[in-house]
Design a protein around this motif. Structure first.
Motif, PDB file in Angstrom:
ATOM      1  N   LEU A  93     -39.723  -8.874  53.108  1.00 40.40           N
ATOM      2  CA  LEU A  93     -39.499  -8.748  51.670  1.00 40.40           C
ATOM      3  C   LEU A  93     -38.636  -9.893  51.158  1.00 40.40           C
ATOM      4  O   LEU A  93     -38.851 -10.412  50.055  1.00 40.40           O
ATOM      5  N   GLU A  94     -37.671 -10.309  51.962  1.00 46.16           N
ATOM      6  CA  GLU A  94     -36.808 -11.418  51.552  1.00 46.16           C
ATOM      7  C   GLU A  94     -37.591 -12.731  51.529  1.00 46.16           C
ATOM      8  O   GLU A  94     -37.402 -13.556  50.632  1.00 46.16           O
ATOM      9  N   TRP A  95     -38.474 -12.914  52.488  1.00 42.77           N
ATOM     10  CA  TRP A  95     -39.312 -14.108  52.476  1.00 42.77           C
ATOM     11  C   TRP A  95     -40.223 -14.110  51.248  1.00 42.77           C
ATOM     12  O   TRP A  95     -40.464 -15.161  50.636  1.00 42.77           O
ATOM     13  N   ALA A  96     -40.727 -12.940  50.883  1.00 42.41           N
ATOM     14  CA  ALA A  96     -41.658 -12.837  49.747  1.00 42.41           C
ATOM     15  C   ALA A  96     -41.011 -13.274  48.438  1.00 42.41           C
ATOM     16  O   ALA A  96     -41.696 -13.765  47.530  1.00 42.41           O
ATOM     17  N   ARG A  97     -39.708 -13.102  48.329  1.00 39.11           N
ATOM     18  CA  ARG A  97     -39.008 -13.489  47.095  1.00 39.11           C
ATOM     19  C   ARG A  97     -39.067 -15.001  46.867  1.00 39.11           C
ATOM     20  O   ARG A  97     -38.771 -15.478  45.772  1.00 39.11           O
ATOM     21  N   GLN A  98     -39.432 -15.760  47.866  1.00 36.84           N
ATOM     22  CA  GLN A  98     -39.479 -17.216  47.744  1.00 36.84           C
ATOM     23  C   GLN A  98     -40.860 -17.731  47.323  1.00 36.84           C
ATOM     24  O   GLN A  98     -41.042 -18.942  47.138  1.00 36.84           O
ATOM     25  N   GLY A 132     -44.537  -1.899  50.779  1.00 33.76           N
ATOM     26  CA  GLY A 132     -43.143  -2.286  50.580  1.00 33.76           C
ATOM     27  C   GLY A 132     -42.989  -3.311  49.468  1.00 33.76           C
ATOM     28  O   GLY A 132     -42.065  -3.226  48.649  1.00 33.76           O
ATOM     29  N   LEU A 133     -43.902  -4.257  49.388  1.00 31.92           N
ATOM     30  CA  LEU A 133     -43.845  -5.291  48.353  1.00 31.92           C
ATOM     31  C   LEU A 133     -44.038  -4.694  46.965  1.00 31.92           C
ATOM     32  O   LEU A 133     -43.349  -5.068  46.008  1.00 31.92           O
ATOM     33  N   ARG A 134     -44.966  -3.753  46.855  1.00 30.13           N
ATOM     34  CA  ARG A 134     -45.200  -3.124  45.533  1.00 30.13           C
ATOM     35  C   ARG A 134     -44.045  -2.197  45.170  1.00 30.13           C
ATOM     36  O   ARG A 134     -43.674  -2.109  43.995  1.00 30.13           O
ATOM     37  N   ARG A 135     -43.501  -1.536  46.152  1.00 27.88           N
ATOM     38  CA  ARG A 135     -42.374  -0.639  45.891  1.00 27.88           C
ATOM     39  C   ARG A 135     -41.173  -1.415  45.348  1.00 27.88           C
ATOM     40  O   ARG A 135     -40.442  -0.939  44.476  1.00 27.88           O
ATOM     41  N   GLU A 136     -40.999  -2.643  45.855  1.00 25.81           N
ATOM     42  CA  GLU A 136     -39.884  -3.485  45.398  1.00 25.81           C
ATOM     43  C   GLU A 136     -40.231  -4.292  44.146  1.00 25.81           C
ATOM     44  O   GLU A 136     -39.406  -5.050  43.645  1.00 25.81           O
ATOM     45  N   GLY A 137     -41.463  -4.158  43.680  1.00 23.86           N
ATOM     46  CA  GLY A 137     -41.886  -4.899  42.487  1.00 23.86           C
ATOM     47  C   GLY A 137     -42.148  -6.364  42.753  1.00 23.86           C
ATOM     48  O   GLY A 137     -42.226  -7.171  41.812  1.00 23.86           O
ATOM     49  N   LEU A 138     -42.309  -6.732  44.013  1.00 23.21           N
ATOM     50  CA  LEU A 138     -42.539  -8.133  44.362  1.00 23.21           C
ATOM     51  C   LEU A 138     -44.010  -8.510  44.236  1.00 23.21           C
ATOM     52  O   LEU A 138     -44.346  -9.650  43.927  1.00 23.21           O
ATOM     53  N   LEU A 139     -44.882  -7.552  44.503  1.00 17.33           N
ATOM     54  CA  LEU A 139     -46.315  -7.766  44.370  1.00 17.33           C
ATOM     55  C   LEU A 139     -46.758  -7.134  43.059  1.00 17.33           C
ATOM     56  O   LEU A 139     -46.487  -5.953  42.804  1.00 17.33           O
ATOM     57  N   LEU A 140     -47.419  -7.902  42.203  1.00 19.89           N
ATOM     58  CA  LEU A 140     -47.815  -7.419  40.885  1.00 19.89           C
ATOM     59  C   LEU A 140     -48.837  -6.288  41.001  1.00 19.89           C
ATOM     60  O   LEU A 140     -49.509  -6.148  42.035  1.00 19.89           O
ATOM     61  N   PRO A 141     -48.995  -5.465  39.957  1.00 22.13           N
ATOM     62  CA  PRO A 141     -50.028  -4.426  39.977  1.00 22.13           C
ATOM     63  C   PRO A 141     -51.404  -5.019  40.264  1.00 22.13           C
ATOM     64  O   PRO A 141     -51.710  -6.137  39.837  1.00 22.13           O
ATOM     65  N   ARG A 142     -52.245  -4.269  40.963  1.00 18.15           N
ATOM     66  CA  ARG A 142     -53.534  -4.780  41.427  1.00 18.15           C
ATOM     67  C   ARG A 142     -54.410  -5.321  40.298  1.00 18.15           C
ATOM     68  O   ARG A 142     -55.133  -6.294  40.461  1.00 18.15           O
ATOM     69  N   LYS A 158     -44.598 -10.502  66.405  1.00 19.28           N
ATOM     70  CA  LYS A 158     -43.305 -10.960  65.910  1.00 19.28           C
ATOM     71  C   LYS A 158     -43.364 -12.296  65.179  1.00 19.28           C
ATOM     72  O   LYS A 158     -42.356 -12.728  64.621  1.00 19.28           O
ATOM     73  N   THR A 159     -44.517 -12.933  65.170  1.00 18.21           N
ATOM     74  CA  THR A 159     -44.605 -14.301  64.654  1.00 18.21           C
ATOM     75  C   THR A 159     -45.675 -14.401  63.575  1.00 18.21           C
ATOM     76  O   THR A 159     -46.813 -13.963  63.782  1.00 18.21           O
ATOM     77  N   PHE A 160     -45.308 -14.991  62.433  1.00 18.62           N
ATOM     78  CA  PHE A 160     -46.201 -15.011  61.278  1.00 18.62           C
ATOM     79  C   PHE A 160     -46.064 -16.336  60.509  1.00 18.62           C
ATOM     80  O   PHE A 160     -45.025 -16.997  60.558  1.00 18.62           O
ATOM     81  N   TRP A 161     -47.108 -16.676  59.786  1.00 16.67           N
ATOM     82  CA  TRP A 161     -47.053 -17.668  58.728  1.00 16.67           C
ATOM     83  C   TRP A 161     -47.269 -16.901  57.417  1.00 16.67           C
ATOM     84  O   TRP A 161     -48.200 -16.116  57.303  1.00 16.67           O
ATOM     85  N   PHE A 162     -46.417 -17.131  56.445  1.00 13.69           N
ATOM     86  CA  PHE A 162     -46.458 -16.394  55.179  1.00 13.69           C
ATOM     87  C   PHE A 162     -46.482 -17.419  54.047  1.00 13.69           C
ATOM     88  O   PHE A 162     -45.676 -18.353  54.027  1.00 13.69           O
ATOM     89  N   GLY A 163     -47.416 -17.258  53.100  1.00 11.83           N
ATOM     90  CA  GLY A 163     -47.487 -18.232  52.023  1.00 11.83           C
ATOM     91  C   GLY A 163     -48.406 -17.811  50.904  1.00 11.83           C
ATOM     92  O   GLY A 163     -48.726 -16.634  50.750  1.00 11.83           O
TER      93      GLY A 163
END
Length: 357
Positions: A93-98, A132-142, A158-163
């Motif tokens: 979730l913290e990464w998503a804020r970026q 989790g992203l929608r609950r925190e309002g980070l992901l916009l409504p569908r 344990k390992t991801f690329w996020f973008g």
């Protein structure tokens, strides 16, 4: 916004070198510089940009359709690793804020045996992360539109690329893969190549405008009839050119005329709407054949495959397509040319040439 300093590019396993060479050259053409990283047969390439923010700029300035060996791409944050197995969602979730705002999260793996083994985990984790992203309002409504779409590439638990990528400048398909069901009455699996090509290149109304019942077509190297089957399915009348035997059921449709001739010396009795060609030969020779058809005005649309050599495949593609464009330009022929290594292709790429005058 975080530092989107790299681009992840999905490709066919074994074509990482070509994907890397292409993105390096295309990036330089729009003023973005960096270097590729990959391992053989891993199914993806990481392009590291020298300047912070260049990956995001690339999503906007380089047309995705120019990339032949890339199936899907997105600008990504630094690799995320060593997430706690007890709670992987909270750190993400913290990464998503970026990232730039988006309304969709696409979860992907590499198109490899190892990647496919991760699909079950990827689906479950992607679902939990989306909630989790929608609950925190980070992901916009569908239903809300956004210029961006988020991508999560799973390397292991344990390992991801996020973008993120531009919705209008990327593939709408996860991993850029269009999965098609093989029609049980088709003569060969090669039929899926032409079906995928039409779905990929002809967008929106183009399919209705360019695939009209009653049109005429020539299939070079037709036997046993995988591509001819698709043409007949579109209610076209087809001249199938091949010294080999055609499928009996296809011949019984009454829509196919079989010419036992050499594809490289055959000339149609009159111009046709479509030329399709899956001839197994050197790409330079097939390119010259397509050029002959275009310059003689023998067809309006052409869909053809270029079988690639074992070495210098990217160079061969660049040379063949550049030659084709140069000769059409010199002859004053209007055209549109696109090329892609499609999911159902193997050691080849598919090209669509549309002649406009």
């Amino acid at each position: 916004m975080g530092q989107l300093n790299a681009v992840l590019l999905h490709c066919r396993g074994g074509f990482e070198k070509e994907c890397a060479a292409e993105i390096t050259e295309r990036c330089a053409s729009v003023g973005v510089y960096g270097y590729p990283q990959f391992e053989p047969s891993q199914g993806y390439v990481i392009f590291k940009c020298y300047q912070p923010g260049d990956a995001e700029q690339l999503m906007q300035s380089l047309p995705f359709e120019r990339l032949i060996f890339t199936r899907q791409w997105f600008a990504c944050l630094p690799q995320i690793s060593d997430l706690p197995t007890g709670d992987r969602v909270t750190p993400m979730l913290e990464w998503a804020r970026q990232l730039p705002q988006a309304a969709e999260l696409m979860v992907e793996v590499a198109d490899t045996t190892e990647g496919r083994e991760l699909q079950g985990f990827a689906r479950k984790f992607g679902s939990a992360l989306s909630q989790g992203l929608r609950r925190e309002g980070l992901l916009l409504p569908r239903k809300q539109r956004s210029d961006w779409r988020w991508h999560l590439f799973v390397l292991d638990g344990k390992t991801f690329w996020f973008g993120a990528t531009r919705v209008r400048n990327s593939s709408p398909l996860a991993m850029g893969i269009r999965r098609l069901k093989f029609p049980k009455d088709a003569p060969s699996r090669s039929t899926l190549k032409l079906e995928e090509a039409w779905l990929h290149f002809l967008r929106g109304k183009q399919q209705q405008e360019k695939l009209v019942p009653g049109m005429t077509a020539v299939d070079l190297g037709a036997a046993p009839g995988g591509w001819t089957w698709q043409l007949v399915r579109k209610d076209m009348h087809v001249i199938a050119v091949d010294n080999g035997p055609m499928n009996d059921d296809l011949m019984e449709t009454g829509q196919v005329e079989h010419r036992r001739e050499d594809a490289f010396t055959f000339a149609p009795p009159k111009p046709v709407d479509w030329l399709v060609c899956d001839v197994v030969d050197k790409p330079v020779r097939v390119t010259e054949l397509m050029l002959q058809w275009a310059l003689n005005g023998w067809c309006r649309e052409a869909m053809f495959n270029l079988k690639l050599p074992m070495k210098k495949r990217f160079d061969e593609v660049e040379s063949c397509l550049a030659h084709l464009e140069e000769q059409l330009h010199l002859a004053g022929v209007g055209y549109r040319l696109q090329a892609k290594q499609l999911y159902h292709d193997r050691e080849e790429i598919t090209c669509w040439l549309s002649l406009t005058s």
